[in-house]
Write an enzyme that holds these catalytic residues in place. Structure first.
Site, mmCIF file in Angstrom:
data_model
loop_
_atom_site.group_PDB
_atom_site.id
_atom_site.type_symbol
_atom_site.label_atom_id
_atom_site.label_comp_id
_atom_site.label_asym_id
_atom_site.label_seq_id
_atom_site.Cartn_x
_atom_site.Cartn_y
_atom_site.Cartn_z
ATOM 1 N N GLY A 1 -20.032 8.521 -41.740
ATOM 2 C CA GLY A 1 -18.740 8.851 -42.352
ATOM 3 C C GLY A 1 -18.799 9.877 -43.461
ATOM 4 N N HIS B 1 -17.232 19.190 -34.094
ATOM 5 C CA HIS B 1 -18.455 19.210 -33.287
ATOM 6 C C HIS B 1 -19.488 20.109 -33.975
ATOM 7 C CE1 HIS B 1 -20.931 18.774 -29.762
ATOM 8 N NE2 HIS B 1 -21.144 20.072 -29.790
ATOM 9 N N ARG C 1 -16.875 7.860 -29.083
ATOM 10 C CA ARG C 1 -16.197 7.480 -27.849
ATOM 11 C C ARG C 1 -15.248 8.600 -27.464
ATOM 12 N NH1 ARG C 1 -12.509 3.585 -28.550
ATOM 13 N NH2 ARG C 1 -12.417 3.342 -26.313
HETATM 14 C C1 GRF Z 1 -21.076 15.132 -37.409
HETATM 15 O O1 GRF Z 1 -22.167 16.001 -37.291
HETATM 16 C C2 GRF Z 1 -20.000 15.495 -36.412
HETATM 17 O O2 GRF Z 1 -19.936 16.852 -36.152
HETATM 18 C C3 GRF Z 1 -20.461 14.758 -35.185
HETATM 19 O O3 GRF Z 1 -20.985 13.548 -35.660
HETATM 20 C C4 GRF Z 1 -21.440 13.712 -36.994
HETATM 21 C C5 GRF Z 1 -20.760 12.670 -37.821
HETATM 22 O O4 GRF Z 1 -21.266 12.565 -39.116
HETATM 23 N N1 GRF Z 1 -19.370 14.632 -34.244
HETATM 24 P P1 GRF Z 1 -20.523 11.639 -40.190
HETATM 25 O O5 GRF Z 1 -20.347 10.245 -39.572
HETATM 26 O O6 GRF Z 1 -19.219 12.277 -40.539
HETATM 27 O O7 GRF Z 1 -21.482 11.592 -41.349
#
Ligand code: GRF
Length: 204
Positions: A13, A110, A92
């Site tokens: 998060g 992403h 998901r």
């Molecule tokens: C991030 O790198 C995001 O781009 C990917 O998952 C990761 C999540 O990180 N989809 P966090 O849970 O916000 O620390």
């Protein structure tokens, strides 16, 4: 205009935290009404609770199929008047009950320059491929994995000798700036999806 957000997480998060922080310091005119996690042990749930945000856990063991979960999430988001749903490390897919309830209103981040390196290992895959430039994409979600209209991208030059951990740290730094920026654009009503599936950002 202040907008109401729902956030979907599965893990640490840090992107959620970046958005919480930019709301708290007044950079973004928004509120987070609900954080939903697909995992009960997601550290992001603690971040949300520390910020006084309501949370809901939709662990796999609580429902029999993905559509059931998305129907519940849609109804929880709607009942709170949520304008946009942010996927932030949500592992998901989102399905029709949720997509139909929030058309072009579900956003994903992403850690690569889409359409390259889709999937759960975008940073590692780009590193292994040996690309010299990678980056971060923020886009509207659809019913395909890491597809949908692109709202914003930021590129990063991969420095010679970087380990994958160093690349990952630099990618996350960009994410924590770019995602709040996009939320700011949404709050300002400047993001428009065109009929051809591209996104236009209206001038300030
Ligand atoms: C991030 O790198 C995001 O781009 C990917 O998952 C990761 C999540 O990180 N989809 P966090 O849970 O916000 O620390």
């Amino acid at each position: 205009m202040s907008i109401k957000l729902g956030v979907l997480i599965s893990g640490s998060g840090t992107n959620l935290q970046a958005i919480i922080d930019r709301i708290a310091d007044g950079t973004i005119d928004a509120s987070i009404e609900l954080v939903v996690s697909s995992r009960s042990d997601a550290y992001g749930l603690l971040r949300a609770q520390a910020a006084g945000i309501q949370t809901l856990t939709m662990d796999k063991s609580f429902y029999d199929e993905d559509f059931t979960a998305d129907r519940i999430i849609a109804s929880e988001m709607r009942s709170r008047g949520v304008d946009y749903i942010l996927m932030a490390g949500y592992m998901r897919m989102v399905h029709d009950p949720l997509l139909a309830a929030f058309p072009n209103r579900i956003v994903n981040i992403h850690p690569a320059l889409l359409p390259s390196f889709k999937g759960a290992h975008g940073i590692q895959d780009a590193y292994n491929y040996g690309v010299k430039v990678t980056g971060v994409t923020v886009h509207f979600a659809d019913n395909r994995y890491d597809c949908g209209p692109i709202i914003a991208q930021r590129a990063l030059a991969v420095q010679e000798g970087w380990t994958v951990d160093e690349l990952e740290a630099e990618i996350h730094k960009i994410e924590h700036v770019l995602y709040p920026e996009v939320v700011g654009l949404l709050a300002a009503g400047r993001v428009h999806v065109c009929d051809n599936g591209t996104v236009e950002i209206a001038p300030a």
